[in-house]
Structure formats: structure tokens, C-alpha cells
Design a protein around this motif. Structure first.
Motif, short mmCIF file in Angstrom:
data_model
loop_
_atom_site.label_atom_id
_atom_site.label_comp_id
_atom_site.label_asym_id
_atom_site.label_seq_id
_atom_site.Cartn_x
_atom_site.Cartn_y
_atom_site.Cartn_z
N ARG A 174 5.93 2.13 -17.44
CA ARG A 174 6.74 3.36 -17.42
C ARG A 174 6.08 4.46 -16.59
O ARG A 174 6.76 5.21 -15.88
CB ARG A 174 7.01 3.85 -18.84
CG ARG A 174 8.11 3.06 -19.52
CD ARG A 174 8.65 3.76 -20.76
NE ARG A 174 9.49 2.82 -21.45
CZ ARG A 174 9.06 1.95 -22.36
NH1 ARG A 174 7.79 1.93 -22.72
NH2 ARG A 174 9.90 1.11 -22.93
N ALA A 175 4.76 4.54 -16.66
CA ALA A 175 4.04 5.54 -15.85
C ALA A 175 4.23 5.23 -14.37
O ALA A 175 4.49 6.14 -13.57
CB ALA A 175 2.55 5.54 -16.21
N PHE A 176 4.13 3.96 -14.00
CA PHE A 176 4.35 3.57 -12.61
C PHE A 176 5.78 3.90 -12.19
O PHE A 176 6.01 4.51 -11.15
CB PHE A 176 4.08 2.07 -12.43
CG PHE A 176 4.45 1.56 -11.07
CD1 PHE A 176 3.57 1.70 -10.01
CD2 PHE A 176 5.67 0.96 -10.84
CE1 PHE A 176 3.91 1.25 -8.74
CE2 PHE A 176 6.03 0.51 -9.58
CZ PHE A 176 5.14 0.66 -8.53
N LEU A 177 6.75 3.47 -13.00
CA LEU A 177 8.16 3.70 -12.66
C LEU A 177 8.47 5.19 -12.58
O LEU A 177 9.24 5.62 -11.71
CB LEU A 177 9.06 3.01 -13.69
CG LEU A 177 8.99 1.48 -13.71
CD1 LEU A 177 9.69 0.92 -14.95
CD2 LEU A 177 9.58 0.90 -12.44
N GLY A 178 7.87 5.98 -13.46
CA GLY A 178 8.11 7.42 -13.46
C GLY A 178 7.48 8.12 -12.26
O GLY A 178 8.01 9.13 -11.78
N ALA A 179 6.37 7.62 -11.79
CA ALA A 179 5.67 8.24 -10.66
C ALA A 179 6.28 7.86 -9.31
O ALA A 179 6.08 8.57 -8.32
CB ALA A 179 4.19 7.85 -10.69
N LEU A 180 7.02 6.78 -9.28
CA LEU A 180 7.60 6.29 -8.02
C LEU A 180 8.72 7.21 -7.56
O LEU A 180 9.65 7.50 -8.31
CB LEU A 180 8.13 4.86 -8.26
CG LEU A 180 8.32 3.94 -7.08
CD1 LEU A 180 7.03 3.75 -6.29
CD2 LEU A 180 8.83 2.58 -7.56
N SER A 181 8.64 7.67 -6.32
CA SER A 181 9.68 8.54 -5.76
C SER A 181 10.92 7.71 -5.43
O SER A 181 10.87 6.47 -5.44
CB SER A 181 9.17 9.23 -4.50
OG SER A 181 9.02 8.28 -3.46
N ASP A 182 12.00 8.37 -5.08
CA ASP A 182 13.21 7.66 -4.67
C ASP A 182 12.94 6.83 -3.41
O ASP A 182 13.44 5.71 -3.28
CB ASP A 182 14.35 8.65 -4.40
CG ASP A 182 14.90 9.27 -5.68
OD1 ASP A 182 14.65 8.71 -6.78
OD2 ASP A 182 15.57 10.32 -5.58
N GLU A 183 12.12 7.38 -2.50
CA GLU A 183 11.76 6.65 -1.28
C GLU A 183 10.94 5.40 -1.62
O GLU A 183 11.18 4.32 -1.08
CB GLU A 183 10.98 7.56 -0.34
CG GLU A 183 10.61 6.90 0.97
CD GLU A 183 9.81 7.83 1.87
OE1 GLU A 183 8.74 7.38 2.35
OE2 GLU A 183 10.23 8.97 2.08
N GLY A 184 9.97 5.55 -2.50
CA GLY A 184 9.15 4.41 -2.92
C GLY A 184 9.97 3.36 -3.65
O GLY A 184 9.80 2.16 -3.44
N PRO A 218 0.82 -1.22 0.00
CA PRO A 218 0.00 0.00 0.00
C PRO A 218 0.85 1.27 0.00
O PRO A 218 0.48 2.27 -0.63
CB PRO A 218 -0.83 -0.10 1.29
CG PRO A 218 -0.87 -1.55 1.59
CD PRO A 218 0.44 -2.11 1.11
N ARG A 219 1.99 1.24 0.69
CA ARG A 219 2.88 2.42 0.69
C ARG A 219 3.45 2.66 -0.70
O ARG A 219 3.54 3.81 -1.15
CB ARG A 219 3.99 2.24 1.72
CG ARG A 219 3.48 2.39 3.15
CD ARG A 219 4.51 2.12 4.21
NE ARG A 219 5.76 2.84 4.01
CZ ARG A 219 6.91 2.48 4.58
NH1 ARG A 219 6.96 1.42 5.38
NH2 ARG A 219 8.01 3.17 4.36
N ILE A 220 3.83 1.59 -1.38
CA ILE A 220 4.35 1.73 -2.74
C ILE A 220 3.25 2.25 -3.67
O ILE A 220 3.49 3.16 -4.47
CB ILE A 220 4.93 0.38 -3.24
CG1 ILE A 220 6.21 0.04 -2.46
CG2 ILE A 220 5.17 0.40 -4.75
CD1 ILE A 220 6.68 -1.40 -2.61
N ALA A 221 2.06 1.69 -3.55
CA ALA A 221 0.93 2.13 -4.39
C ALA A 221 0.59 3.59 -4.13
O ALA A 221 0.33 4.36 -5.07
CB ALA A 221 -0.29 1.25 -4.15
#
Length: 175
Positions: free
Chosen positions: A54-64, A30-33
Motif C-alpha cells: 500500500r505504501a508503494f501504491l500510494g507513493a506511485l504517481s499517475d505517471e509512474g 528504475p524509473r518506477i522505483a
């Protein structure tokens, strides 16, 4: 090992497996989502397109990304192995009195499902280590196919085994 010790070991492994699953489903995933704004790639059991990945990978922060690569990956390395142990143990018990090829087929499927899950995890980790634009369509397609294969190979044995367990518990005396 005595029958009682085997039963205790079985239920201990079930409890540990459920613990790993719970931590992932209520904690890391859930934190990743929430971080990416969409479910983790591992949970997209019908697969995903190159654009969606790619949209998922691009939206993911460095922390995520760090959470996915470290804590989630560690949990999801142990979990499929535990799940496979439980599945195979349950299959062997539930298929007593059933044609041997059924037992073998279900066990092979469970082991292949585990291997697909572990390989999927490695493919996703490789994508997470790259900038989203550097991830190739082939990498995404391989990970997506492994996600779908994992889902199929781990779910269908359960659909077969549950009725066999019911049959063994309620209609046989050699439980």
C-alpha cells in the motif's frame, strides 16, 4: 532445421531476452522505483506485506502508474515467455544423459515459474488500477505469494542446469 540454424536461433532468442531484461532493469524499473521511492513489487522476490504494498501504491504517481501498467507490463509479458523458452531449451540440451525425470522436473518448474510471473503481473496490474486504500489484503497476499513462487521456480532450475552445462561442455565429447 540444421544444427547451425538451431544454434543461431538459440543465441538470437538469448540476445532478444537479454534486450528485454536490459530495458526493464535499466529503463522502466528504475524509473518506477524512483517515482515511488522503493522497488517495484515485481522485484521484491521475498514478497511484501500489505503495508509495504500500500505504501508503494500510494507513493506511485499517475505517471509512474501508467508506466508500470503500460510499458513495463508489456515488457514483462514477453520477457517471462522468452526466459522460459531459453530455460527449457537449455535444460533439454544440458540434461542429455541425465535421468529423464530430472529434465521433466526442471522444465515443469520453468513453465510454472513463467505462469506465476504472468499471473503475478496480472495481479499487480489489478492493484495498480485501484486506489491504494481499495486494494485488499487478499489481493496483496496473492500477488506477493506469486512473486515468491516466481523467484523460486525460475531460479532453482538455473542452479541445477549451470553445473550440467559445465559438465556437458567440459567433460563430454557429444557437444
Amino acid at each position: 532445421m540444421s544444427g547451425r540454424a538451431r544454434i543461431t536461433l538459440y543465441w538470437t532468442i538469448v540476445a532478444v531476452t537479454f534486450g528485454f531484461y536490459t530495458v526493464m532493469m535499466l529503463g522502466t524499473l528504475p524509473r518506477i522505483a524512483a517515482d515511488a521511492g522503493s522497488p517495484a513489487l515485481d522485484l521484491r522476490l521475498s514478497g511484501y506485506s500489505a503495508d509495504a504494498a500500500r505504501a508503494f501504491l500510494g507513493a506511485l504517481s499517475d505517471e509512474g502508474r501508467a508506466l508500470y501498467l503500460n510499458v513495463q507490463r508489456r515488457l514483462d509479458t514477453v520477457y517471462p515467455v522468452l526466459l522460459c523458452v531459453i530455460a527449457c531449451w537449455s535444460i533439454v540440451w544440458a540434461t542429455r544423459g541425465v535421468a529423464r525425470w530430472v529434465t521433466v522436473l526442471l522444465i515443469v518448474s520453468s513453465v510454472l515459474g513463467m505462469l506465476c510471473d504472468l499471473t503475478e503481473n496480472a495481479r499487480i496490474a489489478a492493484m495498480l488500477r485501484l486506489p491504494p486504500g481499495a486494494v485488499t489484503d487478499a489481493q496483496i497476499a496473492q500477488a506477493s505469494i506469486l512473486t515468491q513462487a516466481k523467484a523460486l521456480l525460475t531460479v532453482w532450475p538455473g542452479l541445477v542446469v549451470v553445473p550440467l552445462i559445465v559438465r556437458r561442455v567440459f567433460f563430454r565429447r557429444d557437444v
